[in-house]
Design a protein around this motif. Structure first.
Motif, mmCIF file in Angstrom:
data_model
loop_
_atom_site.group_PDB
_atom_site.id
_atom_site.type_symbol
_atom_site.label_atom_id
_atom_site.label_comp_id
_atom_site.label_asym_id
_atom_site.label_seq_id
_atom_site.Cartn_x
_atom_site.Cartn_y
_atom_site.Cartn_z
ATOM 1 N N THR A 1 -1.833 -6.930 1.199
ATOM 2 C CA THR A 1 -3.085 -6.426 1.770
ATOM 3 C C THR A 1 -2.901 -5.449 2.924
ATOM 4 O O THR A 1 -3.581 -4.407 2.962
ATOM 5 C CB THR A 1 -3.975 -7.610 2.210
ATOM 6 N N PRO A 2 -2.005 -5.688 3.887
ATOM 7 C CA PRO A 2 -1.886 -4.739 5.002
ATOM 8 C C PRO A 2 -1.549 -3.314 4.572
ATOM 9 O O PRO A 2 -1.934 -2.357 5.250
ATOM 10 C CB PRO A 2 -0.755 -5.340 5.855
ATOM 11 N N GLU A 3 -0.837 -3.163 3.459
ATOM 12 C CA GLU A 3 -0.448 -1.830 3.007
ATOM 13 C C GLU A 3 -1.581 -1.104 2.297
ATOM 14 O O GLU A 3 -1.459 0.090 2.001
ATOM 15 C CB GLU A 3 0.762 -1.928 2.076
ATOM 16 N N PHE A 4 -2.675 -1.797 1.995
ATOM 17 C CA PHE A 4 -3.768 -1.179 1.244
ATOM 18 C C PHE A 4 -5.046 -1.072 2.067
ATOM 19 O O PHE A 4 -6.121 -0.860 1.512
ATOM 20 C CB PHE A 4 -4.021 -1.954 -0.054
ATOM 21 N N THR A 5 -4.934 -1.201 3.369
ATOM 22 C CA THR A 5 -6.083 -0.932 4.226
ATOM 23 C C THR A 5 -6.244 0.578 4.369
ATOM 24 O O THR A 5 -5.282 1.347 4.215
ATOM 25 C CB THR A 5 -5.894 -1.553 5.608
#
Length: 431
Positions: A131-135
């Motif tokens: 998830t953090p890489e797709f914000t």
């Protein structure tokens, strides 16, 4: 590095087109052996439109028991609220692919992995890593590179004379190169990586053949994962290894990469191609894009295209965990549920005229579309796809303001039956 990535992306395009040629057996990519007619209806279209039977079914009964499939009752859900109710209740429905493998009597070891085929707590743990890489904040760093990719493909198209296949020249290379940037394809990569886009959607044969293809793709990705373990790169795979190496197995990492690669390539490529078909149907649409400075109008148009086209036609099949009532219909434990995203996105609850493409539509006060799914399995790459589309459509319209189809609309080779709807090719005249 970028020259190498261009070669990889070009190879992905060639593989994708070769797969389409191999699957030209009248079914366009999904063997009749896999789905009964009552379920395959959700994958059939008339041009850009879902078949009329799907609309009629939704209006008559948005939840129907469609067939016996692999020895269980199979339900088809087509209404917007009903699809949202199923997708939003992860505790009541299972995405565990091994359940389908068991029912179909297939090789139990051929599990594709990834987020789409897993349940909590594994799904929760794996999604938390990604998830953090797709914000949007993280993805913004890719925007300049996506712009470069788009402009580079437009430059290459401008050098061609006569009809241009927009699928080969633009719609496929843009997400291919973007996926290479995101994942971080290493300089010393071997040819196996270049064959990965065939795994998930080449389902023109028997079920065992599909699983063998996915298993082969995973084995190739496993080699790439092992390379990243030894020397982590700057992309998504290298980040996961550096920051979470002890929390994730090689098989899990390969499954995540497979899902990101195949999902991000096929769906965005289809959106770029089919979106162009929809925009070319009325010159007013392209004029809106050419004169838009990059703000809200483009965002509204992209959302309307996502809703209207719904290229991912169905959500991953789900199994009922326990007897449950969905909008007045009782499903039994073990039943299988197929949710039609294309049907749900044409539901009149989204507003009048939902069956039409209207780029001036404003939906802020209405239910949201389900093009990316809903709930814990909603597409993790949704914001990346939006970014690519918001950059690519206006750039295409501005560079080639006189662009038009090189064939009649009924001559476009649409896929006949496919999980991700699209075209085999899209001939256009640029000038």
């Amino acid at each position: 590095m970028r020259n190498f990535r261009s070669l990889v992306a070009d190879r992905l395009v060639r593989i994708h087109l070769a797969r389409l040629r191999r699957s030209r057996r009248g079914d366009g990519g999904l063997g009749e052996t896999l789905l009964p007619d009552s379920l395959s209806m959700a994958l059939r279209r008339d041009g850009l439109e879902p078949v009329a039977d799907l609309d009629r079914k939704r209006e008559a009964a948005p939840v129907i028991r469609a067939a016996r499939w692999f020895g269980v009752n199979a339900w088809l859900v087509t209404g917007h609220d009903e699809v949202k109710a199923v997708l939003g209740r992860a505790g009541a429905f299972s995405n565990d692919f091994s359940r389908l493998v068991e029912r179909a009597g297939l090789d139990a070891g051929a599990h594709p992995g990834g987020l789409g085929f897993s349940d909590p707590p594994d799904h929760t743990r794996l999604r938390r890593l990604l998830t953090p890489e797709f914000t949007m904040r993280r993805l913004e760093r890719l925007a300049p590179r996506i712009q470069e990719i788009v402009e580079g493909r437009l430059d290459a198209m401008a050098e061609q004379t006569g009809p241009v296949d927009l699928m080969r020249a633009f719609a496929l290379p843009v997400p291919s190169l973007t996926m290479c940037e995101l994942l971080g394809v290493p300089h010393a990569n071997n040819p196996e990586f270049q064959r990965l886009s065939v795994a998930h959607f080449d389902v023109s044969g028997e079920p065992d053949e599909v699983l063998r293809a996915a298993s082969t793709a995973l084995s190739h990705l496993m080699r790439l994962v092992r390379q990243q373990r030894e020397s982590p790169g700057d992309g998504l795979l290298g980040m996961l290894v550096r920051e979470h190496g002890d929390e994730i197995s090689d098989r899990e990492l390969a499954g995540l990469a497979d899902g990101v690669l195949t999902g991000g390539l096929e769906t965005t490529a289809s959106m770029l191609a089919l979106g162009t078909v929809a925009l070319l149907a009325d010159p007013v649409h392209l004029r809106l894009l050419r004169h838009e400075a990059g703000g809200g109008e483009v965002e509204w148009l992209v959302e309307e295209l996502l809703r209207y086209l719904s290229v991912a036609q169905v959500a991953f099949p789900r199994f009922v965990r326990h007897d449950i009532d969905i909008c007045g219909v009782t499903m039994k434990k073990g039943d299988l549920v197929v949710c039609s995203l294309s049907g749900a996105n044409r539901d009149q609850s989204l507003g009048p005229g939902a069956e039409r493409f209207d780029p001036t539509r404003r939906v802020a006060a209405r239910p949201s579309h389900l093009a990316f799914g809903h709930g814990i399995h909603r597409c993790i790459g949704a914001e990346l796809a939006r970014m690519e589309l918001r950059i690519a459509y206006p750039a295409l319209a501005r560079r080639f303001p006189a662009m038009r189809l090189a064939v009649e609309p009924h001559e476009i080779p649409f896929r006949k039956l496919s999980i991700v709807y699209g075209v085999e090719s899209l001939p256009v005249l640029l000038r």
